[in-house]
Scaffold this motif. Structure first.
Motif, short mmCIF file in Angstrom:
data_model
loop_
_atom_site.label_atom_id
_atom_site.label_comp_id
_atom_site.label_asym_id
_atom_site.label_seq_id
_atom_site.Cartn_x
_atom_site.Cartn_y
_atom_site.Cartn_z
N MET A 270 -5.07 12.88 -0.75
CA MET A 270 -6.24 12.17 -1.23
C MET A 270 -6.55 10.96 -0.35
O MET A 270 -7.24 10.06 -0.77
CB MET A 270 -6.03 11.73 -2.67
N ARG A 271 -5.98 10.90 0.81
CA ARG A 271 -6.16 9.72 1.65
C ARG A 271 -7.31 9.90 2.64
O ARG A 271 -7.51 10.96 3.21
CB ARG A 271 -4.89 9.43 2.43
N ALA B 293 -15.16 -6.11 -7.89
CA ALA B 293 -14.52 -5.10 -8.74
C ALA B 293 -13.59 -4.19 -7.95
O ALA B 293 -12.75 -3.50 -8.53
CB ALA B 293 -15.60 -4.26 -9.43
N LEU C 131 -12.30 -10.53 -9.89
CA LEU C 131 -11.67 -9.46 -9.11
C LEU C 131 -11.06 -8.44 -10.07
O LEU C 131 -10.45 -8.80 -11.08
CB LEU C 131 -10.58 -10.03 -8.20
N ARG C 132 -11.18 -7.16 -9.74
CA ARG C 132 -10.68 -6.11 -10.63
C ARG C 132 -9.89 -5.04 -9.87
O ARG C 132 -9.70 -3.94 -10.36
CB ARG C 132 -11.84 -5.44 -11.37
N GLY C 133 -9.42 -5.36 -8.69
CA GLY C 133 -8.57 -4.43 -7.95
C GLY C 133 -7.13 -4.57 -8.42
O GLY C 133 -6.86 -4.98 -9.55
N SER C 134 -6.20 -4.28 -7.55
CA SER C 134 -4.79 -4.45 -7.90
C SER C 134 -4.38 -5.90 -7.65
O SER C 134 -5.08 -6.64 -6.95
CB SER C 134 -3.92 -3.50 -7.08
N LEU C 135 -3.25 -6.29 -8.23
CA LEU C 135 -2.79 -7.68 -8.07
C LEU C 135 -1.26 -7.69 -8.09
O LEU C 135 -0.65 -7.11 -8.99
CB LEU C 135 -3.33 -8.54 -9.21
N ALA C 136 -0.68 -8.33 -7.10
CA ALA C 136 0.79 -8.45 -7.06
C ALA C 136 1.16 -9.55 -6.09
O ALA C 136 0.34 -9.99 -5.27
CB ALA C 136 1.43 -7.14 -6.63
N THR C 137 2.40 -10.02 -6.20
CA THR C 137 2.96 -10.86 -5.15
C THR C 137 4.09 -10.11 -4.46
O THR C 137 4.66 -9.17 -5.03
CB THR C 137 3.51 -12.21 -5.68
N LEU C 138 4.35 -10.50 -3.24
CA LEU C 138 5.39 -9.86 -2.43
C LEU C 138 6.32 -10.94 -1.92
O LEU C 138 5.87 -12.01 -1.49
CB LEU C 138 4.71 -9.12 -1.28
N ARG D 14 1.35 -5.54 4.56
CA ARG D 14 1.17 -4.49 3.55
C ARG D 14 -0.30 -4.37 3.14
O ARG D 14 -0.79 -3.27 2.88
CB ARG D 14 2.03 -4.78 2.31
N ARG E 130 -2.16 -2.37 5.67
CA ARG E 130 -1.90 -0.93 5.54
C ARG E 130 -2.78 -0.31 4.45
O ARG E 130 -3.32 0.77 4.60
CB ARG E 130 -0.41 -0.73 5.25
N ARG E 131 -2.94 -1.05 3.33
CA ARG E 131 -3.77 -0.52 2.24
C ARG E 131 -5.21 -0.32 2.69
O ARG E 131 -5.84 0.67 2.37
CB ARG E 131 -3.78 -1.50 1.06
N GLU F 211 -6.96 2.90 0.82
CA GLU F 211 -6.50 2.67 -0.53
C GLU F 211 -7.18 1.42 -1.11
O GLU F 211 -7.33 1.30 -2.32
CB GLU F 211 -4.99 2.47 -0.48
#
Lengths: 388, 274
Positions: free
Chosen positions: B1-2, B86, B140-147, B160, B163-164, B169
């Protein structure tokens, strides 16, 4: 691209070993008991799911020929790794990565430094991941993801990406130790239940904290086949979305979780109609369970897709919870069984889901969706398939 | 699906150090051991995030900086539509995480007792709380994280995030790093933490020549025992400032490599090309 889960290990309030946890879950038992590691006097609960004292975490991890970790989250993680690998030996390679999800990592090191008015020299969130990397000879990407209670689901999503980029395998971990600091925080938020958590139950009134770790070795399907390893489950999809609603309360309409589920389904190239079971985040807070019921109804168009949830049994293990959910789902999917929602007796009509009640049930379906939802409005979904 | 691999453009930068604030401009790392410089022209929180309820300092810093980042992007090229909030992700690197809030909550517990911690402070003991405030403020409504990957967490997050975007992605991602001190400023090693917040907006560029592009992004790990004595101490500010400089200065036609190795054993590298 699918990825193969070829090894699983876990340590929870039931003890060391993923099969120990799965066996207890299928019998409908709970590991939520009075807290023994610190005082809960004056707090709104005295319960949690602690890893039993008779589990010798350092002995479990002794086979890795590494200095014993001094923080509990790393100790839990290494014990889970020992359970996952069994006798499998790993040679150092740059084609192996490590991604660990946790919310507080080696918290006791941070607090010890703060007590002395200084900051630790090394990062404390990343300590468990480096411990796992040293034990597995991972010389590829090694990092920690934090996404509140979805932290280890995000780690799994990263593993999928790293496999697409050329890693042969990624050791994914989720770990969280129970500390008074965090317990006091959830007390302050009035989120703790005085009784063991009962997800979706009409009498529920909050969560029970837990501690634990899970390790999943995730490989490209081709690499697993080449090595002669049979997948326990295939990861078919991952999705994530933030709802932007509030720091602690989810959007009641479930917009973020619904978007995460739809993204995971799109990734997998399937629709919600294909899903056979839903492993809920199921914290047993009024807001979370209602939100998940709304999402379940919208996603499955009121189809009665059975709902499982493990937090009534092992407590809410925060950053480790998604990895434990995936571990339990993978093992029970392989056995064609649905684990029950422990402590659930009468489903709340305002949070109705077709939950599995009592004991484990047979289920031939082969596709599962695992949901996670965390503070900050972070939501994730992982899709697993039983290998054909 | 990429989707097919896409060029990854850095369409805006915003950096806040002890030396000042720079938006789409060459930053200065400022003095070692310093707190973020005063920012008299910062957008008022009451304007950019009127719904904010007792935001922690880290959340205020990130909301203000992310706001000017998106404003700079919108102003830079009005013909190229800005990213849809979004569909915009947030991935921030941090080694210190929520150290400031941890220290404050711990002090609460010591001074008032274990049953009397501040709930609003406890919320910020998650490293994702401050970026979540950005998502709430800016829609904002995408993904959210810390690394986290030691002292190069910020650069690793950019790797990272790139890469997305490259894989399709993510359509757009606010990435970078943030390291703020709290009640404690000194590291156990004796160094003083130099505060930094550096944000980069990455997009799959429809106009690849208008912005610098990222490529050859890679992460790895060597256990400290085999690395030896890694120089550089707390290198978060240096790596993020170096990346920002490479992104805002049209230099040689060949790619500029930005790389770093942390004392914890993590390494990261990527190339910036105009």
């Amino acid at each position: 691209m699918s990825a193969a889960i070829t090894s699983i290990g876990a340590v929870t309030g039931f003890g060391l070993g993923i099969e120990v946890t799965v066996g207890a879950l299928l019998e409908g038992r709970t590991a939520i008991r009075p807290v023994t590691r610190f005082t809960t006097a004056g707090l709104c609960s005295s319960l949690a799911s602690e890893v039993p004292e008779n589990v010798d975490l350092l002995a479990a991890a002794a086979g890795f020929n590494q200095p014993p970790p001094t923080d509990r989250a790393s100790q839990l993680l290494l014990a889970a790794l020992a359970d996952a690998l069994g006798r499998r030996a790993l040679e150092p390679t740059r084609r192996r990565g490590v991604v660990v999800g946790t919310t507080k990592g080696a918290l006791e090191r941070a607090l010890s430094s703060q007590e002395r008015g200084i900051l630790p020299t090394e990062d404390v969130l990343g300590g468990p991941a480096r411990t796992l990397a040293a034990a597995t000879g991972a010389l590829g990407p090694v990092y920690t993801t934090s996404a509140a209670c979805a932290s280890s689901a995000v780690a799994l999503g990263e593993a999928l990406a790293l496999l697409e980029e050329g890693c042969d395998e990624v050791v994914v971990g989720g770990t969280e130790a129970l500390h008074a600091f965090v317990y006091d925080g959830f007390h302050a938020l009035k989120a703790l239940s005085p009784a063991p958590a009962a997800p979706f139950d009409v009498s529920r009134n909050g969560l029970s904290l837990g501690e634990g770790a899970a390790v999943l070795v995730v490989e490209s399907v081709a690499h697993a086949r080449l090595q002669g390893r049979k997948p326990i489950a295939l990861i078919e999809g991952f999705g994530s979305a933030v709802d932007g609603f509030d720091q602690t309360a989810p959007d009641p309409a479930g917009s973020g979780l619904l978007a995460a589920c739809q993204r995971a389904l799109a990734y997998a190239g399937i629709t919600a109609h294909d899903i056979d079971r839903y492993h809920a985040h199921g914290t047993a807070t009024v807001q979370n369970d209602r939100m998940e019921a709304v999402v379940h109804a919208a996603l499955f168009a009121n189809r009665l897709v059975p709902v499982c949830a493990i937090k009534g049994a092992v407590g809410h293990t925060l950053g480790a919870s998604a990895a434990l959910d995936v571990a339990v789902c993978a093992r029970t999917l392989a056995r064609k069984l649905l684990p029950p929602v422990v402590n659930l007796r009468h489903i709340d009509a305002s949070a109705f889901v077709p939950a599995v009640i009592g004991a484990g049930q047979a289920s031939p379906g082969g596709l599962a969706l695992i949901a996670s939802a965390g503070f900050g409005g972070i939501n994730t979904a992982v899709i697993l398939r039983r290998p054909g | 699906m990429r989707a097919r691999k896409r060029p990854v453009a850095v369409t805006a930068t915003a950096v806040w150090t002890p030396g000042g604030v720079w938006v789409n401009a060459r930053p200065n790392a400022g003095s070692a051991g310093g707190a973020l410089a005063a920012w008299p022209d910062a957008p008022p929180l009451s304007v950019v995030h009127p719904k904010a309820r007792r935001p922690h300092r880290e959340a205020t810093v990130l909301v203000q900086l992310a706001h000017v980042l998106l404003m700079a992007r919108a102003a830079a090229d009005p013909t190229a539509p800005p990213p849809n909030p979004a569909q915009t992700d947030l991935l921030l690197g941090t080694a210190r995480g929520s150290a400031a809030a941890d220290g404050e909550f711990l002090r609460d517990l010591r001074e008032r007792g274990s049953g009397f911690g501040s709930p609003s402070t406890f919320v910020y003991t998650l490293s994702t709380a401050a970026p979540a405030e950005v998502a709430i403020a800016l829609g904002l409504r995408g993904s959210l994280a810390t690394l986290t990957a030691g002292g190069i967490s910020g650069l690793s997050a950019v790797v990272r995030a790139a890469r997305r975007v490259r894989c399709g992605e993510s359509r757009a991602c606010i990435t970078g790093g943030v390291e703020l001190a709290g009640p404690a400023h000194h590291l156990a090693s004796g160094e003083q933490l130099r505060e930094v917040a550096a944000l980069f907006l990455l997009e799959s560029s429809p106009f690849p020549s208008a912005w610098p592009r990222l490529s050859d992004a890679e992460l790895g790990f060597e256990p400290v025992a085999t690395v030896g004595n890694v120089a550089g101490g707390d290198c978060a500010t240096e790596t993020l400032v170096a990346l920002a400089i490479a992104c805002v200065e049209r230099g040689e036609p060949h790619p500029v490599e930005v790389s770093a190795h942390s004392r914890e054993g993590h390494w990261a590298r990527l190339s910036v090309q105009w």
